[in-house]
Write a protein that holds these residues in place. Sequence first.
Motif, PDB file in Angstrom:
ATOM      1  N   GLY A   9       0.378 -55.609 -93.505  1.00 52.00           N
ATOM      2  CA  GLY A   9       1.726 -55.084 -93.683  1.00 52.00           C
ATOM      3  C   GLY A   9       2.121 -54.209 -92.519  1.00 52.00           C
ATOM      4  N   ALA A  10       3.249 -53.543 -92.681  1.00 52.88           N
ATOM      5  CA  ALA A  10       3.749 -52.629 -91.657  1.00 52.88           C
ATOM      6  C   ALA A  10       4.292 -51.390 -92.342  1.00 52.88           C
ATOM      7  CB  ALA A  10       4.832 -53.297 -90.823  1.00 52.88           C
ATOM      8  N   VAL A  11       4.139 -50.258 -91.694  1.00 51.26           N
ATOM      9  CA  VAL A  11       4.630 -48.984 -92.209  1.00 51.26           C
ATOM     10  C   VAL A  11       5.786 -48.539 -91.319  1.00 51.26           C
ATOM     11  CG1 VAL A  11       4.053 -46.583 -92.728  1.00 51.26           C
ATOM     12  CG2 VAL A  11       2.335 -48.380 -93.050  1.00 51.26           C
ATOM     13  N   GLY A  16      13.616 -47.896 -90.510  1.00 49.36           N
ATOM     14  CA  GLY A  16      12.958 -49.089 -90.007  1.00 49.36           C
ATOM     15  C   GLY A  16      12.131 -48.867 -88.751  1.00 49.36           C
ATOM     16  N   VAL A  17      11.957 -47.604 -88.351  1.00 52.28           N
ATOM     17  CA  VAL A  17      11.159 -47.288 -87.163  1.00 52.28           C
ATOM     18  C   VAL A  17       9.675 -47.331 -87.533  1.00 52.28           C
ATOM     19  CG1 VAL A  17      10.641 -45.526 -85.430  1.00 52.28           C
ATOM     20  CG2 VAL A  17      12.997 -45.875 -86.192  1.00 52.28           C
ATOM     21  N   ALA A  18       8.891 -48.071 -86.753  1.00 49.65           N
ATOM     22  CA  ALA A  18       7.455 -48.194 -86.991  1.00 49.65           C
ATOM     23  C   ALA A  18       6.772 -46.840 -86.893  1.00 49.65           C
ATOM     24  CB  ALA A  18       6.838 -49.160 -85.986  1.00 49.65           C
ATOM     25  N   LYS A  38       1.739 -51.771 -87.770  1.00 44.38           N
ATOM     26  CA  LYS A  38       1.079 -52.813 -88.561  1.00 44.38           C
ATOM     27  C   LYS A  38      -0.356 -52.435 -88.920  1.00 44.38           C
ATOM     28  CE  LYS A  38       3.886 -56.493 -86.675  1.00 44.38           C
ATOM     29  NZ  LYS A  38       3.910 -57.775 -85.986  1.00 44.38           N
ATOM     30  N   PHE A  39      -0.804 -52.971 -90.064  1.00 46.58           N
ATOM     31  CA  PHE A  39      -2.176 -52.734 -90.506  1.00 46.58           C
ATOM     32  C   PHE A  39      -2.734 -53.991 -91.166  1.00 46.58           C
ATOM     33  CE2 PHE A  39       0.350 -51.862 -94.249  1.00 46.58           C
ATOM     34  CZ  PHE A  39      -0.397 -52.400 -95.283  1.00 46.58           C
ATOM     35  N   SER A  53      -0.156 -42.529 -95.848  1.00 47.53           N
ATOM     36  CA  SER A  53       0.187 -41.145 -95.520  1.00 47.53           C
ATOM     37  C   SER A  53       0.437 -41.015 -94.015  1.00 47.53           C
ATOM     38  CB  SER A  53      -0.919 -40.192 -95.978  1.00 47.53           C
ATOM     39  OG  SER A  53      -2.159 -40.529 -95.414  1.00 47.53           O
ATOM     40  N   TYR A  54       1.328 -40.087 -93.692  1.00 47.56           N
ATOM     41  CA  TYR A  54       1.711 -39.861 -92.302  1.00 47.56           C
ATOM     42  C   TYR A  54       2.192 -38.416 -92.191  1.00 47.56           C
ATOM     43  CZ  TYR A  54       3.763 -40.933 -87.711  1.00 47.56           C
ATOM     44  OH  TYR A  54       4.064 -40.973 -86.374  1.00 47.56           O
ATOM     45  N   LEU A  55       1.728 -37.723 -91.178  1.00 44.63           N
ATOM     46  CA  LEU A  55       2.061 -36.317 -90.999  1.00 44.63           C
ATOM     47  C   LEU A  55       3.574 -36.103 -90.977  1.00 44.63           C
ATOM     48  CD1 LEU A  55       0.804 -33.531 -90.507  1.00 44.63           C
ATOM     49  CD2 LEU A  55       1.013 -33.966 -88.065  1.00 44.63           C
ATOM     50  N   GLY A  56       4.055 -35.210 -91.814  1.00 44.26           N
ATOM     51  CA  GLY A  56       5.477 -34.899 -91.859  1.00 44.26           C
ATOM     52  C   GLY A  56       6.263 -35.740 -92.858  1.00 44.26           C
TER      53      GLY A  56
END
Length: 71
Positions: A9-11, A16-18, A38-39, A53-56
């Motif tokens: 998938g993609a985060v 819509g910004v990667a 992508k992962f 999870s992503y900082l911020g």
Amino acid sequence: MAQSARLTGAVTDSSGVALKGATVSLGSSQTVTDTAGKFSIVAAPGDYILKVSYLGYRSVSEAVRLPRVAP
């Protein structure tokens, strides 16, 4: 031989910004998104909680099922 399934998938953010470097966890497996957000995670078929999870940003969890793949 143990079966495995792949979840890809993609985060992205709400625009819509990667999100490069987001942490993606599926059961005991964990990976980090690439520069395109992508992962890919390989795990045994079954039911899991996918956590991103992503900082911020607020962490997001969602139930997913990895189906058995026919040989």
